[in-house]
Design an enzyme around this catalytic site. Sequence first.
Site, PDB file in Angstrom:
ATOM      1  N   ASP A 243      50.536  91.267  10.872  1.00 27.50           N
ATOM      2  CA  ASP A 243      50.410  89.992  11.022  1.00 27.50           C
ATOM      3  C   ASP A 243      49.068  89.414  10.767  1.00 27.50           C
ATOM      4  O   ASP A 243      48.188  90.175  10.687  1.00 27.50           O
ATOM      5  CB  ASP A 243      50.876  89.665  12.680  1.00 27.50           C
ATOM      6  CG  ASP A 243      52.250  90.177  12.999  1.00 27.50           C
ATOM      7  OD1 ASP A 243      52.997  90.131  11.910  1.00 27.50           O
ATOM      8  OD2 ASP A 243      52.457  90.649  14.293  1.00 27.50           O
TER       9      ASP A 243
HETATM   10  N1  URA Z   1      53.929  94.830  14.870  1.00 27.19           N
HETATM   11  C1  URA Z   1      53.390  93.639  15.330  1.00 27.19           C
HETATM   12  O1  URA Z   1      54.030  93.158  16.192  1.00 27.19           O
HETATM   13  N2  URA Z   1      52.582  93.037  14.304  1.00 27.19           N
HETATM   14  C2  URA Z   1      52.040  93.767  13.310  1.00 27.19           C
HETATM   15  O2  URA Z   1      51.309  93.235  12.782  1.00 27.19           O
HETATM   16  C3  URA Z   1      52.460  95.145  13.077  1.00 27.19           C
HETATM   17  C4  URA Z   1      53.433  95.854  14.173  1.00 27.19           C
END
Ligand code: URA
Length: 236
Positions: free
Chosen positions: A103
């Site tokens: 993310d």
């Molecule tokens: N899970 C999440 O919620 N975000 C990420 O970036 C990776 C795994």
Amino acid sequence: MLRLDKFLCDCGKGTRSEVKKLIKQGKVCVNGTVTRDGSLKINETDTVTLNNKPVIYEKYIYLMLNKPKNTVSATEDDNDKTVIDLVKSEDRRNGLFPCGRLDKDTTGLLILTNDGELAHDLLSPRKHVQKTYFAEIEGIFPENAPTLFEKGLDIGEFVCKSAKLIILSEKEGNTEAEITLTEGKFHQVKKMVAFLGCRVTELKRISFGALSLDPRLKEGEYRPLTPKEIALLKER
Ligand code: URA
């Protein structure tokens, strides 16, 4: 057989126009003879030097990035800086892309490569590649949370595969934990944590398969994988 200018680009010696210039300047030799012809076809038995230093052909590049916040795991984006924007031009090979997604606000280990076959393999759900995250969490999990993770949480939107939750600390209503998944659905860690009534405030990926994030890499920094690390990734 490969054109000399493409060979030099693939080896990270510059963009097509930069390497053409180096060739024109007489800085490139093939088998000991200066050549000013970028279209010259070469093969693996030819010896190429740039500024008298041998250039070894590397078709693929593998980089370990410590992804900072506020970058997106994409090759192009109209609004945000991408993880590829963090890569210096000499390392920015054609086809370089992030192997998987973190993310925008997640930090940590992300592999960048132009080896589509390996990336495809590592991202295949059938391969169950383990990814471990360090999470700072608002809230305290129910006591049976590690068992629920292990059994596979049914969060409604989807049923998670068995995962590992290790509580590192619990204080003043906050938790630090390590979470290991073998899959990577959109916002998966955040959704699993939210399902148990808590909230992820910081998320950092600390390992991907057999690779651990190099602690010497500051956020935004990257380094090439060592031959041993590349072999570990390919071993699967
Ligand atoms: N899970 C999440 O919620 N975000 C990420 O970036 C990776 C795994």
